[in-house]
Design an enzyme around this catalytic site. Structure first.
Site, mmCIF file in Angstrom:
data_model
loop_
_atom_site.group_PDB
_atom_site.id
_atom_site.type_symbol
_atom_site.label_atom_id
_atom_site.label_comp_id
_atom_site.label_asym_id
_atom_site.label_seq_id
_atom_site.Cartn_x
_atom_site.Cartn_y
_atom_site.Cartn_z
ATOM 1 N N SER A 61 0.784 -1.231 0.000
ATOM 2 C CA SER A 61 0.000 0.000 0.000
ATOM 3 C C SER A 61 0.819 1.285 0.000
ATOM 4 O O SER A 61 0.241 2.372 -0.059
ATOM 5 C CB SER A 61 -0.965 0.006 1.180
ATOM 6 O OG SER A 61 -2.084 -0.799 0.874
ATOM 7 N N TYR A 96 -10.431 2.357 5.946
ATOM 8 C CA TYR A 96 -9.411 2.053 4.933
ATOM 9 C C TYR A 96 -9.972 1.053 3.933
ATOM 10 O O TYR A 96 -10.402 -0.043 4.306
ATOM 11 C CB TYR A 96 -8.186 1.479 5.632
ATOM 12 C CG TYR A 96 -6.934 1.429 4.801
ATOM 13 C CD1 TYR A 96 -5.958 2.400 4.949
ATOM 14 C CD2 TYR A 96 -6.716 0.407 3.896
ATOM 15 C CE1 TYR A 96 -4.784 2.347 4.204
ATOM 16 C CE2 TYR A 96 -5.559 0.345 3.153
ATOM 17 C CZ TYR A 96 -4.589 1.316 3.310
ATOM 18 O OH TYR A 96 -3.445 1.257 2.565
ATOM 19 N N SER A 97 -9.981 1.411 2.650
ATOM 20 C CA SER A 97 -10.555 0.549 1.626
ATOM 21 C C SER A 97 -9.737 0.611 0.352
ATOM 22 O O SER A 97 -9.563 1.679 -0.245
ATOM 23 C CB SER A 97 -11.998 0.981 1.331
ATOM 24 O OG SER A 97 -12.541 0.234 0.261
ATOM 25 N N ASN A 98 -9.244 -0.535 -0.082
ATOM 26 C CA ASN A 98 -8.508 -0.605 -1.340
ATOM 27 C C ASN A 98 -9.349 -0.156 -2.527
ATOM 28 O O ASN A 98 -8.823 0.328 -3.531
ATOM 29 C CB ASN A 98 -8.011 -2.035 -1.574
ATOM 30 C CG ASN A 98 -6.887 -2.417 -0.639
ATOM 31 O OD1 ASN A 98 -5.924 -1.681 -0.475
ATOM 32 N ND2 ASN A 98 -7.017 -3.564 -0.007
ATOM 33 N N GLY A 143 3.153 -0.448 3.917
ATOM 34 C CA GLY A 143 2.319 -1.364 3.160
ATOM 35 C C GLY A 143 2.790 -2.795 3.227
ATOM 36 O O GLY A 143 3.876 -3.097 3.725
#
Length: 419
Positions: A113, A219-221, A366
């Site tokens: 990330s 938190y979201s991809n 990440g």
């Protein structure tokens, strides 16, 4: 970069480093989604480690810090530091299981990330050019997706959209809504599967939103894969092409790439491993090869500690964005996002290390689903930086203890040493 934009929003709050680290692990959904999914299963090795390989001036404090990380059970670590004492790079542990060689000092690794800061920079370059409005509805650029018109570009970069995280959602009451497999044997069996960014987003949109747009933080991809689609729609070029044209080539980042379906780490690299349970047996597999199209725009890039350092320094010193937009990235971070990394702004966290250390530090760490960890820290003016890669091995360790301990050690060694 002046930090007064932070102070202008209210009194500065100090987060004790180790306390913050433990608090962070108590909120796994706030970690990079891949690391959150993997935190219970990723493991390292406590195998005997060779002496650290180093480049630059001698820094016994840093050599000791990275050796202690290996002693705690990780397979290997590569670290690069720039501060008032100059440049230092070193590695400790093993390049791969069964090898006596230390990891390459500037080997390639999956940065997970940390990719999000690169993606946010691309989007903000389009904002600087007047081609994207930071507070404009994303649906106006991508009408074919049927997005909630209340979701703005800023909400994507700040994780305020409420969109379901396609790698799975973890709720405070313990409820888990699964998404694309992200750890253990289920991920391992599908680690070479290819995904298209729009496929990932449509999966997320088929699930209930976590909250109304702009009313909370999670938190979201999905947010950053949508940002990738936004870049492609506005420019008419692929995300990889825009990344090369706007960031990689201008900065000479020859060790960095957007791999797409490429599963191999090119050139010198350390190996990462997954220890997972298969029935009643524990197995270990080399996961240096993995297809990270499942994290398109959100966690799929490959880089080196040198390139990540060069990128973050250039960004913070205004080489990639106007100063006002750089400041916007860390101005008024969302207090609901508080974690061991700090509070989230636009594509980066804002961590206050306190008056006994460097004060405000910016970061985005990440991890891909397994095997690797990536660290990226800097003071706002780019004068002091820390970039690192961590690799997991075959020993049964508690990553929930080892990872925050390693992070605390490195951050303190770099940002709390006033000599």
């Amino acid at each position: 970069m002046n930090t007064s934009v932070l102070a202008a929003k209210g009194p500065r709050r100090t987060y004790p480093l180790l306390t913050g680290l433990r608090r962070r692990l108590a909120r796994p959904a706030a970690v990079t989604a891949a690391l959150a999914l993997a935190s219970a299963l990723l493991t390292g090795t406590a195998a005997a480690a060779p002496a650290a390989a180093t480049a630059g001036q001698d820094r016994p404090d840093l050599r000791q810090a990275i050796q202690e990380i290996v002693d705690d059970g990780l397979l290997g670590v590569q670290v690069r530091v720039h501060d008032e004492r100059g440049d230092w790079a070193g590695s400790a542990g093993a390049r791969k299981l069964g090898s006596a060689a230390a990891p390459p000092v500037n080997g390639r690794y999956w940065i997970g990330s940390t990719t999000k800061t690169f993606t946010a920079t691309l989007v903000l370059q389009l904002v600087a050019e007047g081609r994207v409005g930071l507070d404009s509805p994303v649906a106006g650029y991508l009408p074919e997706l049927g997005l909630d018109p209340r979701i703005t570009v800023r909400m994507l970069l700040r994780h305020n959209s409420g969109l379901f995280n396609y790698t799975g959602e973890y709720y405070p009451d313990g409820t888990v809504v699964p998404g694309i497999p992200g750890t253990g044997k289920e991920w391992l069996d599908h680690r070479f599967t290819s995904y298209h960014p729009e496929e990932l987003v449509r999966l997320a949109l088929s699930k209930p939103a976590r909250f109304e747009p702009g009313t909370n933080w999670s938190y979201s991809n999905t947010n950053y894969t949508l940002a990738l689609l936004l870049v492609e729609k506005v420019t008419g070029h692929s995300y990889a092409e825009e990344m090369r044209r706007r960031i990689l080539r201008p900065l000479g980042l020859t060790g960095t790439l957007v791999p797409g379906d490429q599963s191999r780490l090119p050139g010198p690299h350390a190996h990462g491993y997954l220890r997972y349970q298969d029935g009643d047996q524990w197995r270990v597999v080399d996961v240096s090869r993995q297809n990270l199209s499942m994290l398109a725009g959100a966690g799929d890039m490959i880089s080196t500690t040198k390139d990540v350092q060069t990128f973050f320094t250039a960004l913070l010193r205004g080489r990639l964005l106007p100063a006002a937009l750089v400041a916007e990235m860390y101005r008024d971070p969302d207090p609901r996002s508080e974690s061991l990394y700090g509070r989230y702004g636009l594509g980066m966290y804002v961590l206050d290390t306190g008056p006994d250390c460097a004060g405000v530090v910016l970061d985005h760490n990440g991890s891909p689903p397994a095997g690797y960890g990536s660290l990226m820290y800097s003071t706002p003016d780019g004068s002091r930086t820390l970039t690192a890669s961590l690799t997991m091995g075959d020993a049964a360790i508690d990553l929930g203890t080892v990872f925050p301990k390693a992070l605390d050690r490195l951050v303190k060694a770099v940002f709390c040493d006033k000599r």
